[in-house]
Motif scaffolding. Structure first.
Motif, short mmCIF file in Angstrom:
data_model
loop_
_atom_site.label_atom_id
_atom_site.label_comp_id
_atom_site.label_asym_id
_atom_site.label_seq_id
_atom_site.Cartn_x
_atom_site.Cartn_y
_atom_site.Cartn_z
N VAL A 183 2.19 -10.96 22.82
CA VAL A 183 3.11 -11.91 22.17
C VAL A 183 4.13 -12.41 23.20
CG1 VAL A 183 4.97 -12.12 20.47
CG2 VAL A 183 2.84 -10.98 19.86
N TYR A 184 4.64 -11.49 24.01
CA TYR A 184 5.65 -11.87 25.00
C TYR A 184 5.09 -12.88 26.01
CZ TYR A 184 8.60 -11.56 29.13
OH TYR A 184 9.36 -11.88 30.23
N ILE A 185 3.91 -12.56 26.57
CA ILE A 185 3.35 -13.46 27.59
C ILE A 185 3.11 -14.84 26.98
CG2 ILE A 185 1.46 -13.86 29.22
CD1 ILE A 185 1.01 -10.90 29.38
N PHE A 186 2.53 -14.86 25.77
CA PHE A 186 2.25 -16.14 25.14
C PHE A 186 3.55 -16.92 24.90
CE2 PHE A 186 1.77 -18.85 21.42
CZ PHE A 186 0.74 -19.66 21.85
N ALA A 187 4.54 -16.23 24.33
CA ALA A 187 5.80 -16.91 24.02
C ALA A 187 6.44 -17.47 25.28
CB ALA A 187 6.76 -15.93 23.33
N PHE A 188 6.43 -16.69 26.36
CA PHE A 188 7.06 -17.11 27.61
C PHE A 188 6.39 -18.38 28.14
CE2 PHE A 188 8.48 -17.11 31.93
CZ PHE A 188 9.61 -16.31 31.99
N ILE A 189 5.06 -18.34 28.25
CA ILE A 189 4.35 -19.50 28.80
C ILE A 189 4.54 -20.72 27.88
CG2 ILE A 189 2.10 -20.40 29.53
CD1 ILE A 189 1.22 -17.55 30.08
N PHE A 190 4.42 -20.48 26.58
CA PHE A 190 4.53 -21.58 25.61
C PHE A 190 5.91 -22.23 25.70
CE2 PHE A 190 5.48 -23.29 21.41
CZ PHE A 190 4.35 -24.06 21.18
N ILE A 191 6.94 -21.43 25.67
CA ILE A 191 8.30 -21.98 25.66
C ILE A 191 8.59 -22.80 26.93
CG2 ILE A 191 10.75 -21.33 25.79
CD1 ILE A 191 10.06 -19.12 23.76
#
Lengths: 507, 172
Positions: free
Chosen positions: B120-128
């Protein structure tokens, strides 16, 4: 001396097993990649590797850490040359002449020279490590509590002085703040818990690794995410194998940078970045092409890269002989040695003399692997630099979290990492160097135990702190280091110098 | 930070350092001296932190005097500068980086399973940081899918490598 050579050969032969050679190769290659990637420094790499090698046999684990350290300091030259962004702070001086060379279409030559310089630097450092560690180790047996007190203070003062050349005051503030951090938790003499304010987690103290991973890793992530995007130089990489004539021509610069780099490495807390700058600066002053430095001069590049890799071995001299780290990654290495039950320090030449020469053999193995790997697979590895930071940084942060958590398995340590990351970020923003802070955390315990022990033995008198021979020398050097940065002192020494000159000239 | 703002930053920092140094000194003086145990008075726990507190306060005073000489006391804080600071792109990116990372490290970890929190963290970071709200979703579908793939692969790889290859315990 011959005994040392014998132990070195035995150590070296002991490492000649296929599994160990395999470990050397992957660890050095990983080190090169870690060094190349802006955002992952040598300190971070060694800290993460400490976590990974936690369950391995001691000498094997230390070997992997040394490979990571040597590889990362070298690897940073790659991004310095191709991106103008030093992969680790140690390669900032490399970028000055390396990047212009790449822009002129000579990236391959620059990489080849950086690799050879790094290798020769490592070898010079290694020879000095083998020569000086036993000498300092034997000398260190004469060092007692008052001397250790001075060493702790001197370490902070000189580290603050050299890592913050513009503003040493901030270096000293960072250093003393680090010494204070070491005061948190239970002290060693009466088991009194200090500055924990009733919390259980704080009473265990602030561990070095989480604090370092935060101050170097997370702080770097925050800084990088703020910066504009970078571009790789679009250039063909031609022949990487360096020409022998280049090495022959700059031989004097190489030897000088190697010796200077090693000495700077041996100064507590003063690391590869300063070693590279000083070597670069000395090359610039003594070179015929001095005014062309910064436009892509091979001599500048080779000086910087020889200096920073020589520093790696230099930084291990005080680690082994005094248990005081010569640089930030060496601080992690020291912590890792303690974790694995090796106790470096004055007694090492009596307790484990063979370990000292094993470390020398490790440096040689790592440097050789670095030379071979550095000159091969250049084009493939450059692709790593194309990974955008938005994708790379969350992964770096995950590694920071694991690095902080794994050794003691406390979520509290993850919190420490985050807090030190934010502190480290603000320190950089306000020109406070981080290295003295970290050195302070290590030296704090040494200062605490030895100052109190010395005062108890002398019954409160501070006279022995100034009259014992080694103490007198350390006190004078410490004071000179402080005063040398003050204007009135510089004026005074300037006028004394011109006065002496006038006397000799008979005017 | 801009060079011209440094004396102001130093002015504020020096005050904090002086207050900090003095508090450390006071707390050190209040530490027990174990007189009832007949302990040597030069080995009591407060000596070294007290000394460090005094040194930190002294260095703070030097920094204060220097910043005053450089006119750092003119803080120049007004509604406009505060607004500029909070609305700048740099501040936003800075705050976002810290916020997402803190939520992951101090809220999610230990509460939910490690690979899920990490993914979740990696996805959120890249997405944001990569998603551009001004463009339509369909144009950026590839970007989002890529973020998803990276987050799954890396959370699985990190969990696998650390937990099973290097036998390191992971939070959660």
């Amino acid at each position: 001396m011959l005994e040392g050579l014998q132990m070195f050969v035995e150590g070296f032969i002991g490492f000649m097993r296929p599994k160990i050679i395999f470990d050397v190769l992957w660890a050095t290659q990983l080190g090169i990649i870690v060094g190349m990637l802006p955002g992952l420094t040598a300190t971070m790499g060694v800290a993460l590797m400490t976590t990974l090698t936690f369950k391995m046999e001691a000498s094997n684990a230390v070997l992997i850490l040394v490979c990571m350290y040597v590889g990362a300091i070298y690897g940073g030259s790659r991004s310095a040359i191709l991106l103008n962004i030093p992969g680790t702070p140690a390669n900032a001086a490399t970028a000055v002449d390396g990047y212009p060379l790449a822009k002129q279409g000579r990236a391959g030559r620059a990489i080849g020279i950086a690799t050879t310089g790094s290798f020769i630097g490592s070898v010079i450092g290694m020879l000095m490590l083998a020569f000086f560690t036993p000498i300092i180790g034997n000398f260190a047996l004469k060092i007692h509590s008052p001397e250790f007190t001075w060493l702790a203070i001197f370490g902070i003062v000189i580290c603050g002085n050299l890592t913050a050349p513009k503003d040493p005051l901030k270096g000293w503030i960072a250093g003393f703040a680090g010494l204070f951090v070491a005061m948190i938790g239970m002290e060693g003499m009466h088991a009194h818990i200090r500055f924990a304010f009733g919390t259980v987690a704080l009473s265990g103290g602030i561990a070095l690794l989480p604090a370092m991973v935060g101050a170097f890793g997370f702080a770097e992530i925050i800084t990088i995410m703020k910066h504009p995007k970078y571009e790789v130089v679009k250039t063909k990489i031609e022949r990487v194998i360096p020409k022998f004539s280049d090495i022959k021509r700059y031989f004097k610069t190489i030897v000088r940078s190697g010796v200077v780099g090693t000495f700077i490495g041996a100064i507590p807390g003063v690391g590869e970045d300063i070693a590279a700058w000083v070597s670069y600066d000395m090359a610039k002053r003594s070179s015929k092409e001095g005014d062309k430095f910064g436009t892509g001069v091979v001599e500048g590049l080779i000086a910087a890269e020889t200096g920073n890799n020589a520093c790696v071995a230099g930084a291990m001299i005080p680690v082994l002989s005094l248990a005081i780290p010569g640089s930030a990654p060496a601080a992690v290495l020291l912590a890792a040695m303690f974790i694995h039950g090796i106790r470096p320090g004055p007694l090492i030449m009596l307790e484990f003399p063979e370990f000292v020469f094993q470390v020398v053999a490790m440096v040689l193995l790592a440097s050789t692997a670095m030379l071979i790997l550095g000159l091969s697979m250049v084009r493939t590895l450059v692709k790593v630099l194309l990974v955008p930071r938005e994708k790379l940084m969350p992964i770096v942060f995950i590694l920071c979290v694991v690095g902080a958590f794994a050794i003691q398995q406390r979520i509290f340590d993850v919190g420490v990492m985050v807090v030190f990351g934010v502190i480290g970020y603000y320190m950089r923003e306000m020109d406070y160097p981080v290295a003295p802070l970290v050195l302070g955390i290590i030296l704090g315990k040494i200062l605490d135990d030895n100052l109190r022990r010395a005062l108890t033995l002398s019954d409160g008198s501070i006279i022995p702190f100034f009259t014992r021979p080694i103490c007198t020398v350390l006190a004078i050097i410490t004071l000179l280091t402080i005063f040398s940065r003050m204007k009135w002192f510089q004026k005074l020494t300037g006028s004394v110098r011109s006065g002496i000159k006038a006397v000799f000239k008979g005017k | 930070m801009k060079e011209s703002n440094m004396p102001r930053a130093d002015f504020v920092t020096s005050m904090i350092l002086i207050a900090f140094g003095i508090s450390v000194l006071v707390l050190s003086l209040q530490m027990p001296r174990f007189e009832e145990h007949d302990v040597n008075p030069y080995s009591v726990p407060g000596i070294v932190p007290g000394f460090l507190g005094a040194v930190i306060a002294f260095l703070g005073v030097v920094l204060l005097i220097r910043s005053i000489l450089q006119k750092g006391y003119r803080l120049g804080i007004s509604g406009g500068t505060v607004k500029d600071f909070f609305s700048s792109e740099v501040t936003k990116r800075f705050a976002l980086t810290i916020a997402i990372s803190v939520i992951y490290a101090l809220v999610l970890l230990g509460r939910i399973s490690y690979p899920i929190a990490t993914g979740v963290y990696i996805f959120a970071f890249i997405f944001i940081f990569e998603y551009e709200w001004k463009k339509s979703f369909s144009d950026q579908l590839k970007k989002v899918l890529m973020a998803l793939v990276i987050s799954v692969i890396f959370s699985a790889a990190v969990t696998g490598v650390f937990r099973y290859l290097f036998l390191v315990n992971l939070p959660g």
